[in-house]
Design a protein around this motif. Structure first.
Motif, PDB file in Angstrom:
ATOM      1  N   ASP A 186      12.416   8.246   1.247  1.00 10.97           N
ATOM      2  CA  ASP A 186      11.791   9.550   0.992  1.00 10.97           C
ATOM      3  C   ASP A 186      10.268   9.513   1.094  1.00 10.97           C
ATOM      4  OD1 ASP A 186      13.907  11.256   0.702  1.00 10.97           O
ATOM      5  OD2 ASP A 186      14.073  11.051  -1.467  1.00 10.97           O
ATOM      6  N   ILE A 187       9.693   8.575   1.827  1.00  9.50           N
ATOM      7  CA  ILE A 187       8.220   8.490   1.879  1.00  9.50           C
ATOM      8  C   ILE A 187       7.602   9.686   2.584  1.00  9.50           C
ATOM      9  CG2 ILE A 187       8.156   5.974   1.779  1.00  9.50           C
ATOM     10  CD1 ILE A 187       7.765   5.955   4.815  1.00  9.50           C
ATOM     11  N   GLY A 188       8.413  10.429   3.345  1.00 10.49           N
ATOM     12  CA  GLY A 188       7.888  11.628   4.011  1.00 10.49           C
ATOM     13  C   GLY A 188       7.430  12.691   3.035  1.00 10.49           C
ATOM     14  N   LYS A 189       7.879  12.619   1.790  1.00 13.36           N
ATOM     15  CA  LYS A 189       7.481  13.604   0.779  1.00 13.36           C
ATOM     16  C   LYS A 189       6.031  13.433   0.343  1.00 13.36           C
ATOM     17  CE  LYS A 189      12.188  14.209  -0.985  1.00 13.36           C
ATOM     18  NZ  LYS A 189      13.098  14.117  -2.155  1.00 13.36           N
ATOM     19  N   LEU A 190       5.376  12.336   0.806  1.00 13.74           N
ATOM     20  CA  LEU A 190       3.957  12.141   0.496  1.00 13.74           C
ATOM     21  C   LEU A 190       3.087  13.222   1.124  1.00 13.74           C
ATOM     22  CD1 LEU A 190       3.599   8.258   0.859  1.00 13.74           C
ATOM     23  CD2 LEU A 190       2.972   9.595  -1.161  1.00 13.74           C
ATOM     24  N   ARG A 191       3.531  13.819   2.232  1.00 11.50           N
ATOM     25  CA  ARG A 191       2.717  14.825   2.918  1.00 11.50           C
ATOM     26  C   ARG A 191       2.609  16.114   2.086  1.00 11.50           C
ATOM     27  NH1 ARG A 191       2.451  13.564   8.535  1.00 11.50           N
ATOM     28  NH2 ARG A 191       1.869  11.349   8.545  1.00 11.50           N
ATOM     29  N   PRO A 210       0.801  -1.244   0.000  1.00 10.38           N
ATOM     30  CA  PRO A 210       0.000   0.000   0.000  1.00 10.38           C
ATOM     31  C   PRO A 210       0.826   1.283   0.000  1.00 10.38           C
ATOM     32  CG  PRO A 210      -0.973  -1.594   1.481  1.00 10.38           C
ATOM     33  CD  PRO A 210       0.300  -2.197   0.999  1.00 10.38           C
ATOM     34  N   LEU A 211       1.858   1.349   0.807  1.00  9.52           N
ATOM     35  CA  LEU A 211       2.638   2.583   0.889  1.00  9.52           C
ATOM     36  C   LEU A 211       3.393   2.852  -0.407  1.00  9.52           C
ATOM     37  CD1 LEU A 211       3.231   4.884   2.761  1.00  9.52           C
ATOM     38  CD2 LEU A 211       5.148   3.593   3.722  1.00  9.52           C
ATOM     39  N   LEU A 212       3.955   1.804  -1.027  1.00 11.32           N
ATOM     40  CA  LEU A 212       4.640   1.997  -2.308  1.00 11.32           C
ATOM     41  C   LEU A 212       3.640   2.297  -3.426  1.00 11.32           C
ATOM     42  CD1 LEU A 212       7.458  -0.723  -2.311  1.00 11.32           C
ATOM     43  CD2 LEU A 212       7.588   1.690  -1.704  1.00 11.32           C
ATOM     44  N   LYS A 213       2.472   1.711  -3.340  1.00 12.13           N
ATOM     45  CA  LYS A 213       1.420   2.019  -4.318  1.00 12.13           C
ATOM     46  C   LYS A 213       1.044   3.492  -4.245  1.00 12.13           C
ATOM     47  CE  LYS A 213      -1.340   0.007  -7.367  1.00 12.13           C
ATOM     48  NZ  LYS A 213      -0.812  -0.749  -8.514  1.00 12.13           N
ATOM     49  N   LYS A 214       0.956   3.969  -3.032  1.00 12.25           N
ATOM     50  CA  LYS A 214       0.646   5.386  -2.824  1.00 12.25           C
ATOM     51  C   LYS A 214       1.768   6.260  -3.367  1.00 12.25           C
ATOM     52  CE  LYS A 214      -1.230   8.276   0.860  1.00 12.25           C
ATOM     53  NZ  LYS A 214      -1.525   8.373   2.307  1.00 12.25           N
ATOM     54  N   LEU A 215       2.998   5.811  -3.209  1.00  8.99           N
ATOM     55  CA  LEU A 215       4.157   6.544  -3.705  1.00  8.99           C
ATOM     56  C   LEU A 215       4.122   6.631  -5.232  1.00  8.99           C
ATOM     57  CD1 LEU A 215       6.534   7.626  -1.921  1.00  8.99           C
ATOM     58  CD2 LEU A 215       7.886   5.738  -2.771  1.00  8.99           C
ATOM     59  N   GLN A 216       3.750   5.534  -5.896  1.00  8.62           N
ATOM     60  CA  GLN A 216       3.683   5.508  -7.362  1.00  8.62           C
ATOM     61  C   GLN A 216       2.634   6.475  -7.895  1.00  8.62           C
ATOM     62  OE1 GLN A 216       3.337   1.399  -8.917  1.00  8.62           O
ATOM     63  NE2 GLN A 216       3.965   0.721  -6.887  1.00  8.62           N
ATOM     64  N   ILE A 217       1.502   6.525  -7.224  1.00 13.14           N
ATOM     65  CA  ILE A 217       0.376   7.304  -7.741  1.00 13.14           C
ATOM     66  C   ILE A 217       0.518   8.786  -7.413  1.00 13.14           C
ATOM     67  CG2 ILE A 217      -2.122   7.643  -7.563  1.00 13.14           C
ATOM     68  CD1 ILE A 217      -2.331   4.617  -7.014  1.00 13.14           C
ATOM     69  N   ALA A 247       6.151   5.612   8.385  1.00 12.58           N
ATOM     70  CA  ALA A 247       6.721   4.274   8.535  1.00 12.58           C
ATOM     71  C   ALA A 247       6.170   3.576   9.775  1.00 12.58           C
ATOM     72  CB  ALA A 247       8.244   4.358   8.617  1.00 12.58           C
ATOM     73  N   ALA A 248       6.026   4.335  10.866  1.00 11.39           N
ATOM     74  CA  ALA A 248       5.452   3.752  12.079  1.00 11.39           C
ATOM     75  C   ALA A 248       3.985   3.399  11.866  1.00 11.39           C
ATOM     76  CB  ALA A 248       5.601   4.725  13.240  1.00 11.39           C
ATOM     77  N   GLU A 249       3.271   4.246  11.125  1.00 14.67           N
ATOM     78  CA  GLU A 249       1.850   3.988  10.867  1.00 14.67           C
ATOM     79  C   GLU A 249       1.660   2.722  10.039  1.00 14.67           C
ATOM     80  OE1 GLU A 249      -1.848   6.098   8.396  1.00 14.67           O
ATOM     81  OE2 GLU A 249      -0.074   7.290   8.975  1.00 14.67           O
ATOM     82  N   ASP A 290      14.731  -1.476  11.135  1.00  9.49           N
ATOM     83  CA  ASP A 290      15.977  -1.369  10.358  1.00  9.49           C
ATOM     84  C   ASP A 290      15.778  -0.536   9.097  1.00  9.49           C
ATOM     85  OD1 ASP A 290      17.186  -2.877  12.239  1.00  9.49           O
ATOM     86  OD2 ASP A 290      17.358  -4.698  11.048  1.00  9.49           O
ATOM     87  N   VAL A 291      14.591  -0.573   8.517  1.00 10.01           N
ATOM     88  CA  VAL A 291      14.309   0.237   7.327  1.00 10.01           C
ATOM     89  C   VAL A 291      14.047   1.684   7.732  1.00 10.01           C
ATOM     90  CG1 VAL A 291      12.771   0.503   5.341  1.00 10.01           C
ATOM     91  CG2 VAL A 291      13.388  -1.782   6.141  1.00 10.01           C
ATOM     92  N   ARG A 292      13.425   1.892   8.883  1.00 11.96           N
ATOM     93  CA  ARG A 292      13.178   3.270   9.346  1.00 11.96           C
ATOM     94  C   ARG A 292      14.482   4.011   9.592  1.00 11.96           C
ATOM     95  NH1 ARG A 292       8.885   0.920  12.648  1.00 11.96           N
ATOM     96  NH2 ARG A 292      10.117   1.229  14.552  1.00 11.96           N
ATOM     97  N   ASP A 293      15.555   3.263   9.896  1.00 12.37           N
ATOM     98  CA  ASP A 293      16.855   3.924  10.099  1.00 12.37           C
ATOM     99  C   ASP A 293      17.307   4.663   8.840  1.00 12.37           C
ATOM    100  OD1 ASP A 293      16.944   2.965  12.677  1.00 12.37           O
ATOM    101  OD2 ASP A 293      18.112   1.189  12.149  1.00 12.37           O
ATOM    102  N   PHE A 294      16.988   4.125   7.680  1.00 10.20           N
ATOM    103  CA  PHE A 294      17.373   4.792   6.427  1.00 10.20           C
ATOM    104  C   PHE A 294      16.655   6.137   6.292  1.00 10.20           C
ATOM    105  CE2 PHE A 294      18.532   0.432   5.596  1.00 10.20           C
ATOM    106  CZ  PHE A 294      19.685   0.530   4.828  1.00 10.20           C
ATOM    107  N   ILE A 295      15.408   6.189   6.739  1.00 10.58           N
ATOM    108  CA  ILE A 295      14.649   7.446   6.670  1.00 10.58           C
ATOM    109  C   ILE A 295      15.298   8.491   7.562  1.00 10.58           C
ATOM    110  CG2 ILE A 295      12.400   8.503   7.089  1.00 10.58           C
ATOM    111  CD1 ILE A 295      11.146   5.744   6.619  1.00 10.58           C
ATOM    112  N   ALA A 296      15.675   8.096   8.763  1.00 13.38           N
ATOM    113  CA  ALA A 296      16.225   9.049   9.728  1.00 13.38           C
ATOM    114  C   ALA A 296      17.646   9.480   9.382  1.00 13.38           C
ATOM    115  CB  ALA A 296      16.200   8.427  11.123  1.00 13.38           C
ATOM    116  N   GLU A 297      18.428   8.600   8.734  1.00  9.79           N
ATOM    117  CA  GLU A 297      19.865   8.857   8.590  1.00  9.79           C
ATOM    118  C   GLU A 297      20.314   9.165   7.176  1.00  9.79           C
ATOM    119  OE1 GLU A 297      21.833   5.473  10.249  1.00  9.79           O
ATOM    120  OE2 GLU A 297      20.670   5.509  12.105  1.00  9.79           O
TER     121      GLU A 297
END
Length: 682
Positions: A502-507, A457-464, A546-548, A554-561
């Motif tokens: 970069d999923i934070g750019k969805l906002r 779902p999250l990647l689908k949202k990213l694509q659209i 990511a938490a939602e 381990d993947v959330r670390d990439f977002i933060a760093e």
């Protein structure tokens, strides 16, 4: 003076070693008590609920020999000796002093006439006396002569003759030799029996001596039991000797297996030293080793092995441990866990059957080594089942070969059950992986593959919603996969980090240039501090998303760093040009700086890819691409973004080399040489 120096040198070496060992045991503080508790629990359950034999009680089951036995059957030998001794009822001898009494009594009978009515012999039966007197005198004389002859032969003094026949049997035997009529033989027997009865006695000492001699003549009974033969059948009484044989085969008796517990406890206490050898080979971990999970799968393998023993399956726990560890942990740690867990399990379950302990130890080592090469790239449940099937076949073949070499019997039914139950366990474990990952915080290659699928779902949202950012993520994931393979990093983790960084750019998607397709740059309409705030906020908002969506830690670390504490110099300089009073902290990402090689590599690749896109018009050769790569490295090193990562100069050179080739294939140009027409003169 030399002694002081040598003592000081020893102290300088000893103190760091002691500190290292103390820190090592402190780091695994949850592992040791967990394994000790599980070992005690496994032995206790096996002792309480298992079918154990009790000396003096009927056997609860048929016990088979697990290895060859050669022993002296003392119980059978004692039984035969008792039978031989019981054949000797008593040794009866005649008292030599009473022989004269027999002769006197016989003379009295010979001298009497038919008219005598009073019995002249003491304790002589009156009925017998009357019967004798009723016989005609010639015949009576003949009978008494036979009595005299036999009486002389039967009245043997002590030590002259020993006969093991009962006195009555011997008397009939001697009378029968005369071949007389039954009536005459009977009267002779009666006279002799009464005249000699008072003269016989049992010699207890002589009887016991001859009984002992008869028992000693029974030879020692040696028995051999082959593998698979029955030691004791169900219902048969357990003797102390049978109990010893069962104990040597590793079967549990009525006593708690304290020796096994003590030995396994010692092995468990040495585990941290064994683990330290393999942990040193692992790259630095940002999170502590999941010791509780490690103790859980080791303990579970012990219980699986114990349950398998009830259906005569050996090695089921070993297969489970190899599969579960290689699916969830790194290969080095998995090898360490498999070897240690299988070794302890052998002593825990087999106990004192040292022949089988040696067999299972060697079998465990071979299968652990095989699993180290077979159980790789477990990225799907189908792959897990396939590799487990191969491991099961290897286990069966190695077991059969070892038994053949050392001459042990092989049970094909056990192998079939091991294969079937092993596949079932693998299926159950693979299906329960999502639950295990959620509870234990373990991330597996399968989980990483699943969250990287475009249908998530999250990647689908990213694509659209932000296709530009999604394309950037795809490009970055391809680069990350290539470079990670060259540096022996976790490629699946790198790809997942690239997809989600970069999923934070969805906002606020339009605030980022890659998504501004049909609109102008919104950042031009904002003040520099506000522009910096909107750009920097995508890290915080990405972590919230990511938490939602329950993205692994381990993947959330990439977002933060992936930006570390990078300084947005462009917007800071723009603010100064506009005369705004600002601080540098307003234009820095919150961080932290990259804490692992993977997140640091993604930071470099992200900056390189951004630099390539911004310089796309000026790139015309490999040298131009190399300049962008070197500029990114210089900038990140000068800012100290790689200070917490152990990249060596060789690693950085390798990254530059691989990324140069990758960017060359992505941003190549196609130059076409112009054609020049040649005019030909007619």
């Amino acid at each position: 003076m030399r002694d002081l120096k040598s003592r000081s040198a020893i102290r300088n070496k000893l103190i760091p070693a002691v500190k290292y060992i103390l820190n090592l045991y402190r780091s695994v503080s949850i592992l040791l008590p967990s394994l000790l508790l599980l070992a005690y629990g496994a032995l206790t359950i096996q002792w309480i609920f298992g079918q154990h034999y009790i000396v003096g009680q009927p056997s609860p089951q048929n016990y088979m020999a697990l290895s060859k036995l050669h022993y002296t059957d003392r119980a059978a030998m004692e039984h035969l000796r008792n039978l031989a001794e019981q054949r000797i009822v008593a040794i009866v001898v005649k008292d030599g002093e009473t022989k004269q009494g027999f002769r006197v009594a016989l003379q009295i009978l010979n001298s009497l006439s038919s008219e005598t009515e009073v019995v002249p012999i003491e304790n002589f039966p009156k009925e017998l006396f009357e019967a004798i007197m009723s016989i005609p005198e010639p015949e009576r004389k003949k009978i008494l002569s036979y009595v005299e002859e036999l009486g002389e032969n039967l009245s043997v003094p002590v030590g002259e003759e020993v006969n093991f026949m009962h006195p009555s049997e011997r008397l009939w035997h001697e009378v029968d030799k005369l071949a007389l009529s039954p009536d005459m033989a009977n009267i002779i027997y009666q006279i002799l029996n009464n005249l000699l009865d008072n003269n016989t006695k049992v010699d207890a000492q002589l009887t016991q001596r001859y009984r002992t001699q008869q028992g000693a003549d029974i030879p020692i009974i040696e028995r051999r039991i082959g593998i698979g033969d029955t030691i004791v059948e169900k219902g048969q009484i357990i003797t102390p000797q049978i109990a010893g044989l069962l104990r040597s085969q590793g079967y549990i008796g009525q006593d708690f297996p304290l020796k096994s517990l003590v030995f396994c406890s010692v092995l468990i206490l040495f585990l941290p030293l064994w683990f330290s050898v393999f942990i040193k080979k692992e790259p630095p971990q940002r999170r502590p080793m999941p010791w509780f999970f490690i103790s859980l799968i080791i303990g579970t393998s012990w219980f699986v092995e114990m349950l398998g023993a009830y259906v005569n399956i050996v090695g089921l726990g070993s297969c489970f441990l190899i599969v579960s560890s290689y699916v969830t942990l790194s290969p080095n740690i998995s090898f360490c866990i498999s070897f240690a867990g299988n070794s302890i399990s052998t002593f825990l379950m087999i106990g004192t059957n040292y022949e089988k302990v040696g067999l299972l130890l060697f079998l465990g080592i071979i299968c652990t080594l095989s699993g180290h090469y077979i159980m790789r790239n477990l990225v799907s449940r189908r792959r897990i089942m396939h590799q487990t099937m191969i491991l099961g076949v290897v286990f069966i073949i190695v077991d059969a070969l070892l038994r053949w070499v050392i001459g042990l019997h092989y049970f094909w039914l056990e192998s079939a059950k091991l294969f079937a139950f092993g596949m079932v366990l693998s299926l159950i474990f693979s299906l329960s992986l999502p639950f295990i990952e959620g509870i234990m915080g373990i991330i597996t290659p399968m989980r990483l593959r699943e969250i990287c699928h475009p249908s998530v779902p999250l990647l689908k949202k990213l694509q659209i919603e932000i296709p530009g950012t999604y394309q950037h993520a795809l490009t970055l994931s391809s680069l990350a996969d290539v470079v990670a393979e060259e540096l022996s990093l976790d490629g699946n983790l790198m790809k997942a980090g690239a997809y989600y960084h970069d999923i934070g750019k969805l906002r606020r998607p339009l605030y980022y240039v890659e998504n501004q397709i049909s609109v102008g740059n919104i950042q031009d309409t904002l003040s520099p501090p506000l522009s910096a705030l909107t750009i920097i906020s995508h890290v915080r908002e990405g972590l919230e998303l990511a938490a939602e969506y329950r993205i692994p830690a381990d993947v959330r670390d990439f977002i933060a760093e992936h930006h570390g504490t990078t300084f947005l110099s462009y917007f800071y300089k723009k603010a100064l040009v506009e005369g705004l009073s600002v601080s540098e902290e307003q234009f820095c990402y919150p961080g932290p700086k990259p804490q692992s090689r993977e997140t640091a590599l993604l930071m470099l690749l992200d900056s390189m890819e951004a630099g390539m896109r911004s310089s796309i018009q000026s790139i015309s050769s490999a040298a131009d691409i190399e300049k962008v790569i070197n500029r990114v490295f210089e900038m990140k090193l000068s800012e100290g973004q790689l200070d917490d990562v152990n990249f060596t100069f060789r690693d950085m050179a390798k990254i530059k080399e691989v990324t140069l080739k990758a960017f060359q294939s992505m941003y190549h140009t196609r130059k076409i040489k112009e054609l020049q027409e040649k005019t030909q003169r007619a």
